[in-house]
Design a protein around this motif. Structure first.
Motif, PDB file in Angstrom:
ATOM      1  N   HIS A 154       0.929  -1.256   0.010  1.00  0.00           N
ATOM      2  CA  HIS A 154      -0.007  -0.124  -0.022  1.00  0.00           C
ATOM      3  C   HIS A 154       0.919   1.275   0.084  1.00  0.00           C
ATOM      4  O   HIS A 154       1.826   1.415   0.781  1.00  0.00           O
ATOM      5  N   PRO A 155       0.500   2.291  -0.567  1.00  0.00           N
ATOM      6  CA  PRO A 155       1.325   3.526  -0.853  1.00  0.00           C
ATOM      7  C   PRO A 155       1.618   4.130   0.629  1.00  0.00           C
ATOM      8  O   PRO A 155       2.454   4.906   0.553  1.00  0.00           O
ATOM      9  N   ARG A 156       0.393   4.037   1.367  1.00  0.00           N
ATOM     10  CA  ARG A 156       0.577   4.511   2.710  1.00  0.00           C
ATOM     11  C   ARG A 156       1.228   3.653   3.923  1.00  0.00           C
ATOM     12  O   ARG A 156       1.055   3.840   5.049  1.00  0.00           O
ATOM     13  N   ARG A 157       1.962   2.696   3.455  1.00  0.00           N
ATOM     14  CA  ARG A 157       2.454   1.604   4.534  1.00  0.00           C
ATOM     15  C   ARG A 157       3.714   2.236   5.144  1.00  0.00           C
ATOM     16  O   ARG A 157       4.187   1.914   6.291  1.00  0.00           O
ATOM     17  N   HIS A 158       4.411   3.337   4.536  1.00  0.00           N
ATOM     18  CA  HIS A 158       5.444   3.969   5.395  1.00  0.00           C
ATOM     19  C   HIS A 158       5.220   5.407   6.228  1.00  0.00           C
ATOM     20  O   HIS A 158       6.080   5.986   6.568  1.00  0.00           O
ATOM     21  N   GLN A 159       3.878   5.748   5.840  1.00  0.00           N
ATOM     22  CA  GLN A 159       3.475   6.931   6.661  1.00  0.00           C
ATOM     23  C   GLN A 159       2.985   6.775   8.028  1.00  0.00           C
ATOM     24  O   GLN A 159       1.907   5.819   8.445  1.00  0.00           O
ATOM     25  N   LEU A 160       3.768   7.264   9.020  1.00  0.00           N
ATOM     26  CA  LEU A 160       3.527   7.021  10.327  1.00  0.00           C
ATOM     27  C   LEU A 160       2.408   7.600  11.126  1.00  0.00           C
ATOM     28  O   LEU A 160       2.324   8.752  10.703  1.00  0.00           O
ATOM     29  N   THR A 161       1.710   6.988  11.839  1.00  0.00           N
ATOM     30  CA  THR A 161       0.667   7.659  12.673  1.00  0.00           C
ATOM     31  C   THR A 161       1.378   8.001  14.017  1.00  0.00           C
ATOM     32  O   THR A 161       0.700   8.892  14.808  1.00  0.00           O
ATOM     33  N   ARG A 162       2.347   7.642  14.420  1.00  0.00           N
ATOM     34  CA  ARG A 162       3.129   8.045  15.756  1.00  0.00           C
ATOM     35  C   ARG A 162       4.427   8.046  15.525  1.00  0.00           C
ATOM     36  O   ARG A 162       5.246   7.310  14.733  1.00  0.00           O
ATOM     37  N   ALA A 163       5.439   8.977  16.097  1.00  0.00           N
ATOM     38  CA  ALA A 163       6.603   9.038  16.013  1.00  0.00           C
ATOM     39  C   ALA A 163       7.008  10.089  17.227  1.00  0.00           C
ATOM     40  O   ALA A 163       6.394  10.961  17.549  1.00  0.00           O
TER      41      ALA A 163
END
Ligand code: MG
Length: 394
Positions: A154-163
């Protein structure tokens, strides 16, 4: 006692120019941080995390201590970005296992996670993922909106929701690890887990070989599969284990919404919205903005250019900024140390009340430690013996 042996390996990979991952392993703490942000900022965020967490966990090796240490690293990254605007938007993941002490003196392994670096447990050749990724795609898998197979591409697999480095408030997943002697724990950045299948990870990480060979083979395999990101691996093997009397349940759940918030999305991928303006308006606005931005940048830089120690409700606290503030920029508290602000030498108490300036966060932490040590030493030293001699005149 609970003891582990360990080996580590890290590699820039075949595509990236720098390695923004950082690792720290001691006899009681193992940590991998995967930094993100341009201009080497990701490297700053991940290294700062190893430094702050390592130093604070050494002083307080309880679950609460490690939780606070990760919170402090988060605040330190935000403070550093405030001080260095070119690092705006930097952040890092963190996956850590600490050998934490409970009130009964039992030492047991506890896992802490923010982001998409991973922890796996290996027993008898089988591999089990201990951590949950905080990425948009994986959150959607947990919601049932995607299958694991769909999430993998998925294109948003690397977009983090927490960091770390995004928001003052931080949710950290905490769970106890039920370990047996001989178990291995693999901590890694996504440069390893994205390149290798679960079967490959299990086979290489549990191979009956010295740990050093296993970590090097894991890194080589990830590079052979493409090496598209920085690769970092920590492999722990338990020699002795104390079973915790009351395993800790997952104490912190994801309060963050399952999709990236606009604030998070803009922190990681700065918005590029542009407006169409006539050239006159554009030129005028650009000039005013340039002058204003220059003035604000100078004031901002000065306002947050230093750190100082102060007394916060009886504890020595580290603040960033000027003690009295500059214009609308008020100093911000970066963290509370565990040192009492009252149990100090009298002259140090006076100095602390007047605030003690330090050039960096690390220097401030070291000075706080020095103040505490100086007080301990002053107590350990016997007071000088005062004798009165009377001379009798004969
Ligand atoms: Mg990575």
């Amino acid at each position: 006692m609970t003891r582990w042996r360990y080996a580590t390996a890290t590699d820039t990979g075949l595509v990236r120019e720098t390695n923004q991952d950082a690792m720290l392993v001691t006899d009681s703490l193992a940590l991998v941080a995967d930094g993100m942000g341009g201009h080497a900022a990701g490297e700053v965020a991940s290294i700062l995390t190893t430094e702050v967490v390592g130093e604070l966990f050494e002083r307080n090796s309880t679950v609460e201590g490690l939780y606070s240490a990760i919170e402090a690293a988060n605040l330190a990254i935000i403070a550093d970005a405030r001080e260095n605007p070119e690092r705006f938007g930097m952040g890092t993941t963190v996956i850590a296992v600490g050998l934490t002490h409970d009130s009964m003196g039992v030492i047991s392994p506890t896992l802490f996670n923010v982001g998409d670096s991973r922890a796996y447990q290996l027993r008898d050749g089988a591999l089990r993922q201990l951590s949950e990724d905080h990425s948009v795609a994986e959150e959607w898998v947990r919601m049932g909106r995607l299958t694991p197979e769909e999430a993998a591409t998925h294109p948003r697999r690397h977009q983090l929701t927490r960091a770390l480095g995004v928001d003052d408030a931080l949710d950290i997943d905490v769970s106890s690890i039920d370990a047996l002697p001989g178990d291995r724990i693999l901590l890694c950045s996504d440069g390893l887990s994205n390149e290798l299948s679960v079967d490959s990870l299990a086979k290489l990480a549990s191979a009956p070989k010295p740990l050093e060979e296993a970590v090097n083979e894991l890194v080589s395999a990830a590079k052979h599969s493409g090496g598209r990101d920085n690769i970092s691996v920590v492999l722990l093997e338990f020699d002795e284990v104390n079973v915790a009397s009351s395993p800790i349940k997952k104490t912190v759940s994801a309060k963050a919404p399952p999709v990236a918030t606009s604030q998070m999305a803009s922190a990681i991928h700065p918005s590029r919205r542009r407006r169409r303006l006539t050239w006159r308006v554009w030129a005028g606005a650009a000039f005013i903005a340039l002058v204003a931005a220059g003035a604000v940048a100078v004031v901002h830089w000065y306002a947050y250019s230093g750190y100082y120690l102060g007394d916060d409700a009886g504890l020595i606290a580290v603040y960033q900024g000027q003690p009295n503030g500059v214009l609308w920029y008020k100093p911000v508290k970066v963290l509370d140390t565990t040192y009492s602000a009252r149990n100090l030498r009298p002259s140090d108490i006076r100095s602390l009340q007047a605030t003690i300036s330090e050039p960096s966060l690390t220097a401030a932490l070291h000075y706080a430690s020095y103040l505490h040590t100086a007080w301990l030493l002053s107590r350990a030293t016997s007071p000088p013996v005062v004798t009165t001699t009377t001379l009798a005149k004969g």
